[in-house]
Scaffold this active site. Structure first.
Site, PDB file in Angstrom:
ATOM      1  CD  GLU A  81      -2.840  -0.561   2.656  1.00  0.00           C
ATOM      2  OE1 GLU A  81      -2.752   0.557   3.211  1.00  0.00           O
ATOM      3  OE2 GLU A  81      -3.517  -1.486   3.113  1.00  0.00           O
TER       4      GLU A  81
ATOM      5  CE  LYS B 295      -9.745   2.036   5.150  1.00  0.00           C
ATOM      6  NZ  LYS B 295      -8.561   2.268   4.315  1.00  0.00           N
TER       7      LYS B 295
ATOM      8  CD  GLU C 292      -7.101   6.273   7.520  1.00  0.00           C
ATOM      9  OE1 GLU C 292      -7.297   5.240   6.847  1.00  0.00           O
ATOM     10  OE2 GLU C 292      -5.977   6.643   7.872  1.00  0.00           O
TER      11      GLU C 292
END
Length: 405
Positions: A263, A320, A326
Site C-alpha cells: 500500500e 471507513k 481515511e
C-alpha cells in the site's frame, strides 16, 4: 505526398513507438481494491475500468469469488486477501486452510493469482495470540496450494515494525518483535515469498509538515538527503522508506527476501488538522510515483529495477472509520472517472466516461507543469495533434515544440 504531411506521419509513428510500453499492463504497478463503502460500482465495471489502465495487478482485502471472477480475461493478476479473523482457524486446522484455498482460488488459470496475503498489519496489532498464530497459518495456506502453483504467501506489515528508518541505512526491526519476526522471515525465505510493507510518505509529512519535507515526499525538486551510513543520497521519501526496509532485512541476513509495497497513496482531501491532504498533492504524489516506477531507476539501495507497488486505492471508502482522509484515497470516482490525472489510463482519457471535447490550443506552448515529469521536446515542423497512452501529447502547427499535459 506533401512534405509537411509526410513529416507529420513519420513523427506520429515515432512518438507512438516511444509510448508503446505504457499501452500494456505493467507488472510492477498494482492497486488496492477496498470495499468499505456503500456506493461502489459492480465488480465487472471495476474490472473493465482497471483493464483500461496500465495497472497490472490488484490486491483484494476480502476474497469474494464474484470479484475474483470479474477479473477473468483482463490480464490483471490478483493478490488474494484473507482477514485477520481467519488466522486462528488456518493456524489450528490444515483442513480449514485447504477449504479456504479450494473456495477462493480460481478453478481456471484466469484470472492469474500471484499471491495470497494472510492478515493485515498483524505484528502491529498488539494481539499476542494472533501474532503467535501467524506463521502456522501462513504455512498451512502454503501447504494447501496446488503443487508448483508459483503462488506466494505472505502477510502485510506496517512501517511500525521498524525501530529505526532514518537514515535508510540504519533500518532495523524492533527487537521486541524478534520472536514473531524471525520465524516469519525464515518462512518467506524458504518459500521465496516477499516481505509486504505499507510505506506512506503522506504520514511522514504529517509528522514533519515543512515545505522541504513536502517536496521530498511528492518527488518534487529538492536538495536531497544524504545518508552518511551508505554514502547514498535520497531525493524522495518513498525510496528512503523502501530502502530502510531493505536495510532491515539485510541486517537480519535475508537479502533474498524481496520487498513489495502493499500500500502507498496520498489522500485528496482531509480534515482541517490534516496537513497536505489535497487534490494537488495527491495528483503530484501518484503521478510522480508512477513516472518514477516506469523509469526503472529503482531506489538508491536497489538500483535498476522498480519495486512492485500497489497504489491505494481504487475508490474512496465512505464507511471507513477514522479521520476524513481515511475515506479519501480513491484514484477513481464511482462514476468510473479519475479523481485526478494519474498517468495510468491507456488512452489518455480520465476514465471510462466520454472524453471531453478537444479545445483549441494557443499558438505558443503553455508553461511546463513540473510535477507531471514530461519535458518539452524540440521537434521539426509538423501537423499532428493526438492523445498518447499516458498524457495528451501535442505538436503545434507553426511551432517547434511538443509537450505532455
Amino acid at each position: 505526398m506533401p512534405q509537411p504531411l509526410l513529416a507529420a506521419l513519420l513523427l506520429l509513428g515515432l512518438l507512438l513507438l516511444v509510448h508503446v510500453p505504457y499501452a500494456a499492463p505493467q507488472s510492477f504497478i498494482g492497486i488496492n481494491y477496498g470495499d468499505i463503502a456503500d456506493n461502489l460500482p459492480p465488480p465487472a465495471s471495476t474490472a473493465r475500468l482497471l483493464k483500461s489502465t496500465t495497472i497490472g495487478k490488484v490486491r483484494l482485502y476480502r476474497t469474494d469469488p464474484a470479484v475474483v471472477a470479474a477479473f477473468a480475461g483482463t490480464s490483471i493478476s490478483l493478490l488474494l486477501g484473507a482477514a485477520n479473523a481467519d488466522i486462528p482457524s488456518f493456524a489450528s486446522s490444515p483442513s480449514a486452510a485447504a477449504a479456504w484455498v479450494a473456495a477462493h482460488l480460481p478453478s481456471s488459470s484466469s484470472p492469474a493469482v500471484n499471491g495470497i496475503s494472510v492478515g493485515n498489519e498483524v505484528l502491529y496489532s498488539g494481539d499476542a495470540a494472533l501474532i503467535s498464530q501467524l506463521v502456522p497459518a501462513l504455512q498451512n495456506i502454503y501447504d494447501a496450494l496446488p503443487a508448483n502453483s508459483g503462488i506466494k504467501v505472505s502477510t502485510v506489515n506496517a512501517m511500525d515494525v521498524l525501530a529505526s528508518s532514518d537514515p535508510p541505512s540504519s533500518g532495523a526491526f524492533k527487537p521486541e518483535l524478534s520472536a514473531a519476526l524471525d520465524p516469519l522471515l525464515a518462512f518467506l525465505s524458504k518459500t521465496g515469498s516477499p516481505f509486504l510493507v505499507n510505506p506512506y510518505p503522506y504520514f511522514a509529512y504529517q509528522d514533519d509538515p515543512r515545505p522541504d519535507t513536502l517536496a521530498f515526499c511528492l518527488f518534487q525538486p529538492n536538495a536531497g538527503r544524504p545518508d552518511a551510513g551508505s554514502g547514498l543520497t535520497y531525493t524522495s521519501m518513498f525510496d528512503a522508506q523502501v530502502d530502510a526496509v531493505r536495510a532491515a532485512l539485510d541486517a537480519k541476513g535475508y537479502k533474498d527476501v524481496e520487498v513489495v509495497v502493499a500500500e502507498t497513496g496520498w489522500p485528496h482531501s482531509g480534515g482541517a488538522d490534516e496537513a497536505g491532504a489535497s487534490v494537488e498533492n495527491a495528483r503530484a504524489f501518484v503521478s510522480n510515483l508512477v513516472s518514477h516506477l516506469r523509469s526503472m531507476v529503482g531506489t538508491p539501495r536497489m538500483p535498476g529495477k522498480s519495486v512492485d507497488t500497489y497504489l491505494f486505492a481504487v475508490y474512496d471508502e465512505d464507511l471507513k472509520p477514522g479521520k476524513a482522509s481515511e475515506k479519501s484515497f480513491g484514484l477513481f470516482q464511482t462514476t468510473l472517472t479519475e479523481t485526478y490525472p494519474t498517468g495510468l489510463m491507456r488512452n489518455g482519457t480520465a476514465g471510462l466516461a466520454p472524453a471531453p471535447a478537444p479545445t483549441l490550443r494557443p499558438a505558443s506552448p503553455p508553461p511546463a507543469i513540473p510535477q507531471v515529469g514530461h519535458p518539452s521536446i524540440t521537434l521539426p515542423l509538423a501537423l499532428v495533434c493526438f492523445r498518447s497512452f499516458d498524457c495528451e501529447l501535442t505538436v503545434e502547427l507553426s511551432s517547434r515544440f511538443c509537450w505532455c499535459r
